[in-house]
Design a protein around this motif. Structure first.
Motif, short mmCIF file in Angstrom:
data_model
loop_
_atom_site.label_atom_id
_atom_site.label_comp_id
_atom_site.label_asym_id
_atom_site.label_seq_id
_atom_site.Cartn_x
_atom_site.Cartn_y
_atom_site.Cartn_z
N CYS A 483 0.80 -1.22 0.00
CA CYS A 483 0.00 0.00 0.00
C CYS A 483 0.84 1.28 0.00
CB CYS A 483 -0.93 0.01 1.21
SG CYS A 483 -2.12 -1.33 1.22
N ARG A 558 -5.00 -0.55 3.63
CA ARG A 558 -6.38 -0.28 3.22
C ARG A 558 -6.73 -0.87 1.86
NH1 ARG A 558 -8.88 3.75 6.30
NH2 ARG A 558 -7.50 4.83 7.76
N ARG A 561 -10.27 -4.19 2.75
CA ARG A 561 -11.05 -3.70 3.89
C ARG A 561 -12.35 -4.50 4.01
NH1 ARG A 561 -10.26 1.12 1.15
NH2 ARG A 561 -12.52 1.36 0.89
N GLU A 611 -4.66 -0.78 9.52
CA GLU A 611 -4.76 0.63 9.21
C GLU A 611 -6.23 1.07 9.21
OE1 GLU A 611 -2.98 3.82 5.93
OE2 GLU A 611 -3.15 1.69 5.41
N ASP A 612 -7.13 0.17 8.87
CA ASP A 612 -8.55 0.50 8.79
C ASP A 612 -9.28 -0.01 10.04
OD1 ASP A 612 -11.05 1.29 7.34
OD2 ASP A 612 -11.42 -0.88 7.52
#
Length: 813
Positions: A483, A558, A561, A611-612
């Motif tokens: 990412c 991300r 997700r 991260e999410d």
């Protein structure tokens, strides 16, 4: 049969260079074979270097030799500039000549490197002697004509830098390269007579056209000695131990391979197995077992990182049996007995790549190249580990290819989990959570699982956990989804750019393979998983796949997700994996497979930072009792029952691993006199005959030509006990009177001797004549407590008289 662009006699070659035609002939042959024109730089190199080499041949009156130009190494894209063929007084020989247009050089960043102007820039390149010697060793190991038991062609190597005029303390002749220059001498602009004499000494008897024909018709075939070495290295490497549950399929495959070699049909083995089921360990054990049986077995993958690391672990010589799927396009039919395709899900549609020129593209599929090259192909597959759109190595593809080629198909499955603390539950839970496949493991309950799983609230906490585990002596790495961009150059400070950024957390990706000038301690991508320096970088899917660590920390980006009401969503807008981004409707499946692979790299534990927040919330909802102690570990399957340990090695020296041996610097060859080929004065012969490389006691200074051998018999028991290990020197210049010498006889000798060799005291008498001193008689005398041993007279007029091959430096024990 190897590919080459030119083969002819030396008079034909000299005439072609005189008429300025040789470069044009090579260009025509190049275009006919590769289907595109050579570069202008390569054409100019042919014109200049070959014209200079032609002058050497004229100077040495080398007009009865053969010459091969641009000779391609088997199963490699590398080409040797020139091979000259002929005979010395007794045997067929060939000499590799590496041609360079260099005019100056500097010391490089490593002992075997020099820095010179090439390709429009100053670059680190191999020392010419190292390069020439590597080509020689490769051919000796891999080409039948150079290791046939009967009448093999002896091979030498040298380098000729026709534009190079050395200066005082020139880097080309630095002490760092002294040992390798003993094996592959380097000649420069003023050395034409010396190079001509060097070649004439080895090839001066002519008959080069016949020897050249032998080389041109010879086939790729690894030497039995190499196969034996591969077998021994794998057998002794602790990382490659086979465990009980894998032994069943190992035995089934080995038995089927033995049967398959007896008929004319091709056989395909399809071995299924998920992450951590021991596919690679099984493949390596099969490679070792097949090599021990003398089979030409090769290990291949589609991963540069995995293959390079295996090559580094087993060392240079054994590493030649580890290749890539795209190495077999030029192989002849059935060149390989058994081809072990590890991580076969990474097979691509063709072996074409981004650097393949348009007119060089092949329409033959990669799997077809593999099946054509191998009598028996063994494919180790996990259909859920395909992480790129150009990876097509599915079970269905392999079954279809086997059917289309009329192969006998054998199919089996590895099921026992050797990774993730032996927990099938964790891998099944990952698959179920990602909806890769439905399993019974809907929830991960830490109190019921031996594998340690944790979710952390920051990348810094994740990094700290991984460093803590590494500090405790565990192997551990930090990995991430793709990412973030991956810089192609170093930063202005000469360091890796910290591409992976999450708030205040910053770390670089592992270094790209093509990067140069890396800071000390930073491994290239292919060694990130194995090198301790890899702890300081974040690994991506392409450097982590195929490897395992005790603990793995995963940064979940991300690009994948979980959205309430929508389920799993793949977001290509945040992905920096260009091929995967372009995969359209396959993107979601490929990025799921990516995280499946990353999560399953750990042997003992896995920690994740999301991260999410919504994705973290969903994954947490599929867990229970995180943070509690794992279930008490159940012992992993034990090693298979082994024979009694071998006796302690009490020899008076230490064996040096092939990957660490520097000939005649830190090690000398250990020979078996019963099978040694002869001519110990030839460094290449000594190296070829080496059974192992050994270090000498500290008080002995190593010199070129030294070797160790065991001497059997009682004929010298007053000085050398039966079975003693002796250090010899093949440099027998000077007086031999009274010395202990090793004599080589044409006959095999009596059982007391070591094959054709006998150790005796040299005793000669001379008489003075008008023409100077002449030998009256020479005896090889025993020195034994047994009076039954008699002196051996040497008839100086007998062409088959014993030859003094070496003399004793020291009796080690």
């Amino acid at each position: 049969m190897s590919t080459l662009l030119y083969a002819g006699t030396t008079p034909e070659f000299v005439q072609a260079t005189t008429h300025n035609a040789i470069a044009y002939r090579l260009a025509e042959a190049f275009e006919a074979h590769y289907r595109y024109a050579p570069s202008n730089a390569e054409f100019q190199s042919w014109q200049n270097s070959l014209r200079s080499f032609s002058d050497v041949l004229r100077t040495g009156d080398l007009m009865r030799q053969g010459i091969l130009l641009e000779y391609q190494l088997p199963l490699s894209s590398k080409r040797i500039d020139a091979i000259l063929t002929g005979r010395d007084a007794t045997r067929d020989r060939a000499v590799i000549v590496e041609l360079k247009q260099w005019s100056a050089s500097e010391l490089g960043s490593h002992d075997d490197l020099l820095r010179t102007w090439i390709g429009g820039n100053h670059r680190d390149v191999l020392h010419p002697a190292v390069q020439a010697n590597q080509y020689r060793r490769y051919l000796e190991d891999m080409h039948a004509v150079f290791h046939e038991e009967r009448e093999r062609v002896l091979l030498d190597a040298c380098a000729y830098l026709h534009n190079y005029r050395p200066v005082s303390a020139d880097p080309l002749f630095d002490v760092r390269s002294e040992a390798v220059r003993q094996l592959a001498p380097v000649f420069t602009a003023g050395d034409v007579p010396a190079l001509a004499a060097h070649l004439s000494h080895r090839l001066g008897a002519g008959d080069g056209e016949r020897v050249m024909d032998r080389l041109a018709k010879s086939r790729y075939r690894p030497a039995k000695k190499l196969l034996s070495h591969v077998s021994r290295v794998i057998r002794e490497e602790p990382a490659f131990v086979l465990l009980d549950e894998q032994q069943v399929i190992f035995s089934q495959v080995l038995a089927a391979v033995e049967t398959a070699t007896q008929d004319s049909r091709k056989h395909v083995f399809l071995v299924h197995g998920g992450p951590g089921t021991g596919k690679s360990v099984l493949a390596l054990n099969l490679l070792g077992a097949l090599a021990a049986k003398g089979c030409n077995a090769q290990h291949a993958t589609g991963s540069k990182a995995f293959t390079k690391t295996l090559q580094k672990i087993v060392g240079r010589q054994a590493g030649q049996q580890f290749r890539y799927f795209n190495n077999f396009g030029q192989a002849g039919r059935n060149d390989v007995d058994v081809l072990l395709c590890d991580e076969a899900h990474r097979i691509r549609s063709t072996s074409n790549h981004r650097y393949t020129k348009k007119d060089q593209l092949s329409d033959r599929s990669q799997i077809q190249e593999i099946i054509d090259a191998a009598r028996i192909a063994v494919f180790f597959v996990d259909d859920q580990q395909i992480v790129r759109p150009d990876e097509i190595g599915s079970s269905a593809l392999i079954r279809d290819a086997a059917a289309n080629n009329g192969c006998v198909l054998h199919e089996s499955t590895l099921e026992t989990q050797f990774r993730c603390a032996g927990s099938d539950g964790f891998v099944n839970w990952v698959d179920n959570t990602l909806e890769v496949r439905r399993t019974a493991n809907v929830l991960f309950d830490q109190t019921q699982e031996t594998f340690e799983f944790g979710i952390v609230d920051s990348p810094d906490a994740l990094d700290a956990l991984i460093r803590q585990k590494a500090g405790e002596g565990h192997s551990a790495r930090l990995v991430a989804g793709y990412c973030w961009s991956w810089s192609k150059e170093l930063g202005s400070d000469g360091q890796l750019i910290k591409d992976v950024r999450l708030g205040e957390f910053e770390r670089p990706w592992n270094a790209r393979s093509e990067m140069t000038g890396l800071p000390r301690g930073v491994p290239k991508a292919e060694f990130w998983a194995h090198d301790p320096g890899g702890m300081e970088q974040v690994g991506c899917i392409y450097t982590a796949q195929g490897f395992e660590f005790d603990y793995v920390g995963v940064i979940w980006g991300r690009d994948l997700r979980y959205e309430p009401g929508a389920g799993w969503v793949g977001d290509r807008t945040v992905s920096h994996d260009t091929p995967v981004k372009r995969s359209r409707d396959r993107f979601l499946d490929l990025v799921k497979n990516t995280y499946r692979v990353l999560l399953s790299r750990g042997m003992k534990g896995c920690y994740v930072y999301f991260e999410d927040p919504e994705t973290e919330k969903f994954v947490r909802s599929r867990t229970e009792h995180l943070g509690l102690q794992p279930k008490r570990s159940v012992p992993m399957p034990t090693k298979r029952a082994e024979a009694a340990p071998p006796p302690l090695d009490a020899r008076p020296f230490q064996v040096v691993r092939a990957s660490e041996a520097r000939p005649w610097e830190n090690a000398v060859p250990l020979l078996d006199l019963k099978i040694a080929a002869g001519d110990f004065g030839d460094a290449h012969m000594l190296e070829h005959d080496a059974v192992e490389w050994v270090a000498l006691p500290d008080h002995i200074r190593i010199a070129p030509g030294y070797f160790v051998a065991q001497v059997h018999g009682e004929s010298m028991n007053r000085r050398v006990p039966n079975g003693a290990w002796v250090l010899f020197s093949s440099d027998v210049r000077g007086s031999k009177q009274g010395r202990l010498v090793l004599a080589r006889r044409h006959d095999l000798g009596d059982p007391e001797d070591s094959g054709r060799y006998t150790l005796k005291v040299y005793d000669a008498t001379k008489a003075e004549t008008d023409d100077g001193p002449v030998y009256e008689r020479v005896w090889l005398k025993p020195d034994s407590s047994d009076p039954g041993f008699k002196p051996i007279p040497i008839d100086l007029d007998d062409d088959e008289r014993p030859v003094i091959a070496a003399w004793v430096v020291s009796v080690l024990v």
